[in-house]
Motif scaffolding. Structure first.
Motif, PDB file in Angstrom:
ATOM      1  N   GLN A   1       0.181   4.018  -2.856  1.00  0.00           N
ATOM      2  CA  GLN A   1      -0.052   5.426  -2.541  1.00  0.00           C
ATOM      3  C   GLN A   1       0.926   6.323  -3.294  1.00  0.00           C
ATOM      4  O   GLN A   1       0.528   7.340  -3.851  1.00  0.00           O
TER       5      GLN A   1
ATOM      6  N   LEU B   1      -4.584  -2.617   6.846  1.00  0.00           N
ATOM      7  CA  LEU B   1      -5.310  -1.863   5.810  1.00  0.00           C
ATOM      8  C   LEU B   1      -5.862  -0.553   6.372  1.00  0.00           C
ATOM      9  O   LEU B   1      -5.867   0.466   5.692  1.00  0.00           O
TER      10      LEU B   1
ATOM     11  N   HIS C   1      -3.865   2.615   6.027  1.00  0.00           N
ATOM     12  CA  HIS C   1      -3.695   3.212   4.708  1.00  0.00           C
ATOM     13  C   HIS C   1      -4.999   3.567   4.007  1.00  0.00           C
ATOM     14  O   HIS C   1      -4.972   4.257   2.999  1.00  0.00           O
ATOM     15  N   CYS C   2      -6.101   3.060   4.503  1.00  0.00           N
ATOM     16  CA  CYS C   2      -7.360   3.177   3.761  1.00  0.00           C
ATOM     17  C   CYS C   2      -8.461   3.825   4.581  1.00  0.00           C
ATOM     18  O   CYS C   2      -8.434   3.829   5.801  1.00  0.00           O
TER      19      CYS C   2
ATOM     20  N   ARG D   1      -7.592   3.345  -5.201  1.00  0.00           N
ATOM     21  CA  ARG D   1      -8.431   2.320  -4.560  1.00  0.00           C
ATOM     22  C   ARG D   1      -7.674   1.012  -4.453  1.00  0.00           C
ATOM     23  O   ARG D   1      -6.740   0.757  -5.202  1.00  0.00           O
TER      24      ARG D   1
ATOM     25  N   ALA E   1     -11.531  -0.603  -0.577  1.00  0.00           N
ATOM     26  CA  ALA E   1     -11.293   0.623   0.192  1.00  0.00           C
ATOM     27  C   ALA E   1     -10.630   1.674  -0.678  1.00  0.00           C
ATOM     28  O   ALA E   1     -10.011   1.369  -1.702  1.00  0.00           O
ATOM     29  N   ASP E   2     -10.784   2.927  -0.250  1.00  0.00           N
ATOM     30  CA  ASP E   2     -10.081   4.049  -0.875  1.00  0.00           C
ATOM     31  C   ASP E   2      -8.776   4.255  -0.130  1.00  0.00           C
ATOM     32  O   ASP E   2      -8.746   4.252   1.104  1.00  0.00           O
ATOM     33  N   LEU E   3      -7.694   4.450  -0.885  1.00  0.00           N
ATOM     34  CA  LEU E   3      -6.396   4.718  -0.264  1.00  0.00           C
ATOM     35  C   LEU E   3      -6.314   6.173   0.160  1.00  0.00           C
ATOM     36  O   LEU E   3      -6.770   7.065  -0.559  1.00  0.00           O
ATOM     37  N   LYS E   4      -5.729   6.408   1.318  1.00  0.00           N
ATOM     38  CA  LYS E   4      -5.461   7.775   1.767  1.00  0.00           C
ATOM     39  C   LYS E   4      -4.296   8.313   0.942  1.00  0.00           C
ATOM     40  O   LYS E   4      -3.465   7.553   0.455  1.00  0.00           O
TER      41      LYS E   4
ATOM     42  N   LEU F   1       0.813  -1.221   0.000  1.00  0.00           N
ATOM     43  CA  LEU F   1       0.000   0.000   0.000  1.00  0.00           C
ATOM     44  C   LEU F   1       0.845   1.269   0.000  1.00  0.00           C
ATOM     45  O   LEU F   1       0.417   2.283  -0.557  1.00  0.00           O
TER      46      LEU F   1
ATOM     47  N   VAL G   1     -13.002   1.139   4.985  1.00  0.00           N
ATOM     48  CA  VAL G   1     -12.752  -0.244   4.589  1.00  0.00           C
ATOM     49  C   VAL G   1     -14.078  -0.994   4.613  1.00  0.00           C
ATOM     50  O   VAL G   1     -14.779  -0.985   5.615  1.00  0.00           O
TER      51      VAL G   1
END
Length: 134
Positions: free
Chosen positions: A80, A102, A105-106, A86, A122-125, A76, A109
């Motif tokens: 990023q 997870l 980073h997300c 995503r 999930a959406d990644l930060k 991840l 979730v």
């Protein structure tokens, strides 16, 4: 790292490859020369935002509790920094270590079960930017 027709990354105990490295189709975590966790990954391109599609597997029995967490953080972090927005991840059902990693980073979730597998979307930060002051 080994290479034939594809690239693979091996993570040695607590020593991940830098976050700027590319996302390999296969990444392994080895402890004392033994593979304890591995992933297969591919990037699904989409004009609305690319998705990292990951499947994580691990050996049964005794293994360090940080091995799967290291694998998730490595994948991840790379995603990023590559601008991927995503993640879709498949892992063994009930693997709290992976889901917990997870969450670092997300946001949000969403998980569901599919037999003995947990499917997570999930959406990644956005990656944290570190300013270097001189």
């Amino acid at each position: 790292m080994t290479s034939s027709s594809s690239v693979a990354h091996r993570l040695t105990a607590r020593r991940p490859v830098g976050s700027g490295a590319p996302i390999a189709p296969r990444t392994e975590v080895r402890v004392s020369g033994r593979v304890v966790a591995w992933s297969s990954a591919k990037v699904v391109l989409d004009p609305a935002g690319d998705t990292l599609d990951v499947r994580i597997e691990c050996t049964g029995g005794d293994q360090p509790p940080w091995a799967r967490r290291l694998l998730v953080h490595d994948l991840l972090n790379r995603a990023q920094h590559a601008g991927i927005s995503r993640v879709t991840l498949a892992c063994p059902l009930g693997d709290v270590e992976i889901i917990d990693a997870l969450n670092d980073h997300c946001q949000p979730v969403v998980a569901r079960s599919a037999g003995t597998t947990c499917i997570v979307e999930a959406d990644l930060k956005a990656p944290l930017r570190r300013d270097h002051a001189n």
